[in-house]
Design an enzyme around this catalytic site. Structure first.
Site, PDB file in Angstrom:
ATOM      1  N   ASP A 275     -30.619  24.594 -12.386  1.00 21.22           N
ATOM      2  CA  ASP A 275     -31.322  24.046 -11.236  1.00 21.22           C
ATOM      3  C   ASP A 275     -32.668  24.756 -11.031  1.00 21.22           C
ATOM      4  O   ASP A 275     -32.764  25.977 -11.183  1.00 21.22           O
ATOM      5  CB  ASP A 275     -30.436  24.248  -9.992  1.00 21.22           C
TER       6      ASP A 275
ATOM      7  N   GLU B  88     -33.675  21.652 -15.256  1.00 21.72           N
ATOM      8  CA  GLU B  88     -34.500  20.832 -14.375  1.00 21.72           C
ATOM      9  C   GLU B  88     -35.876  21.486 -14.215  1.00 21.72           C
ATOM     10  O   GLU B  88     -35.996  22.505 -13.539  1.00 21.72           O
ATOM     11  CB  GLU B  88     -33.837  20.697 -12.999  1.00 21.72           C
TER      12      GLU B  88
END
Ligand code: CA
Length: 483
Positions: free
Chosen positions: A208, A244
């Protein structure tokens, strides 16, 4: 006796029927927000047992991997701010439930990757509680976690006040303090966490907020990720880590410098991404060239991850609206270069836009467990028909997903790509070692002069036919074997 014989015959025929269903390896991933997926105990929140119960559904969809959004202990509904990296959030079940899910998925040849938020923790994580207390009391020492976070005596951008004298870095919001990834203590903690989860049998992680590890500093981010990749690889050589980096094309490409397996291709996704634009302009040729150009720039040994939408974006059914266009969009990304990620509910045309909660609504199974979701949302009109209804309709979006994923698994999986240009800009075409994918981006039949053997097809508006010429039906998909 005859009745018994007839019954055996019926069973035998149906068994043979089952056997005819070919099973292929797949590189298609499926993103799940556990809270909204499937509730096994009717407490109103989806859980890990609920995911396990739906493994046969996912297998029948043809996927080969699952990305679970955060499952670790957290106080927020989305769980991107972790309180304890070693515990399963009690809303979702227990560590035994998780291990059962991983084991059963692996038995079905489905890999599991889990979301790993490392940019920040929750402000209720014990590390932050200790760091904050010692900072405020001026009692910091090397053993009481002060070095786990970034503190400052002066107000800086991205910093939140701590008492009257200090500030701490919290880029997303005050409840998510940023970890100091330069701290050796923090790196040791992360190493233990990564090894702990790899030991459960997972394939790897979805990282993330990689861009923010060191606030937009790609070379420092790459140094950290490459350190992390080495730990993951030491545990499992064939691990898979996807990151990401929600940014421009150049920054995503630069971020491959870390040696990460894959990064999400944000240029293709969303309402203004290349796929949506190509669908609006019906220009398949441009889209295919764009994809090839981009994939050629990805570092050797890494692979693109392609998707239409994820949990942070408006669901694609909301802007493609027309079901035939949703089918077209599905064909394009599922037959693209790289690893396709299906966001749960996309395969049944769920809608949701605006606040995040609207994009993460309960999966509509049509089985009475559909109210699962802890989310307070005012958004109700999310989808017209459930999984149950769509499974019965041969022409549903869900069955289109199944057909196209099967084509991918059968004709594309494991193959390299090359350019294949057809003399019509409305045709999206890519050559996978002689198996050419041809997609008609318009609703009209397109005839092309081409030699080859028609291997397979998925029709949407009209039926595709190969005679003197190849006639591809509106929004149709054809797999053609060429020399
Ligand atoms: Ca539950």
């Amino acid at each position: 006796m005859i009745k018994k014989l007839l019954l055996s015959l019926v069973i035998l025929i149906s068994l043979l029927g089952c056997n005819k269903e070919e099973v292929y390896d797949s590189d298609v991933y499926y993103e799940i927000f556990v809270a909204s997926f499937n509730d096994s105990d009717n407490d109103g929140i989806g859980d890990l047992k609920g995911v396990t119960l739906k493994l046969p559904y996912l297998k029948s969809l043809g996927i080969g991997g699952i990305w679970l959004m955060p499952i670790m202990k957290s106080e927020t509904y989305h769980k991107y701010d972790v309180d304890n990296y070693y515990l399963i959030d009690s809303d979702y079940g227990t560590m035994d439930d998780f291990k059962e899910l991983v084991d059963k998925a692996n038995e079905l040849n489905i890999d599991i990757i889990i979301d790993l938020p490392l940019n920040h923790t929750s402000d209720s994580h014990e590390w932050f509680i200790s760091a904050k207390e010692n900072k405020l009391n001026d009692t910091c020492n090397p053993d009481n976690k002060c070095d786990y976070y970034n503190f400052s005596d002066t107000k800086e951008s991205g910093y939140e006040p701590l008492g009257d004298k200090y500030y701490y870095e919290a880029r997303f919001w005050s409840g998510m303090p940023d970890l100091n990834l330069d701290s050796e203590n923090v790196r040791n903690e992360i190493k233990d966490i990564v090894e702990f989860w790899m030991d459960t049998g997972i394939k790897g992680f979805r990282l993330d907020a990689v861009l923010y590890y060191y606030q937009n500093n790609v070379s420092k981010n790459n140094e950290f990720v490459s350190w992390l990749m080495e730990i993951v690889r030491n545990k499992r050589e064939d691990a898979f880590v996807v990151g990401e980096v929600w940014s421009s094309e150049n920054i995503i490409l630069d971020s491959y410098g870390s040696g990460i397996d894959s990064l999400f291709d944000f240029t293709m996704s969303g309402q203004d991404g290349f796929i949506a634009k190509a669908i609006r302009s019906e220009n398949g040729q441009f889209l295919a060239s764009k994809m090839i150009e981009y994939n050629d720039l990805i570092k050797e040994g890494s692979v693109n991850s392609i998707f239409l939408s994820n949990h942070d974006q408006s669901r694609s059914a909301g802007y493609f609206i027309d079901e035939d266009k949703q089918k077209l969009a599905a064909s394009v990304y599922l037959l693209s270069i790289g690893i396709p990620f299906v966001y749960y509910g996309e395969e049944i045309g769920m809608r949701g836009s605006g606040k995040d909660e609207n994009k993460r609504l309960a999966m509509l199974w049509g089985e009475g467990s559909d109210t699962c979701s802890p989310i307070d949302s005012d958004y109700t009109s999310q989808v017209d028909t459930s999984v149950k209804e769509q499974l019965k309709d041969e022409n549903s979006l869900l069955n289109h997903y199944k057909k196209v994923i099967k084509l991918r698994n059968k004709y594309i999986y494991g193959k390299d790509y090359s350019e294949f240009i057809v003399d019509n800009e409305k045709i999206f075409s890519i050559n996978y070692e002689g198996n050419v994918v041809l997609i008609n981006m318009s609703e009209d039949i397109i005839e092309i002069d081409i030699k080859g053997k028609l291997l397979d097809q998925v029709d949407v508006i009209d039926k595709s036919v190969l005679k003197d010429k190849l006639a591809i039906g509106g929004y149709g998909v054809v797999i053609l074997e060429v020399e």
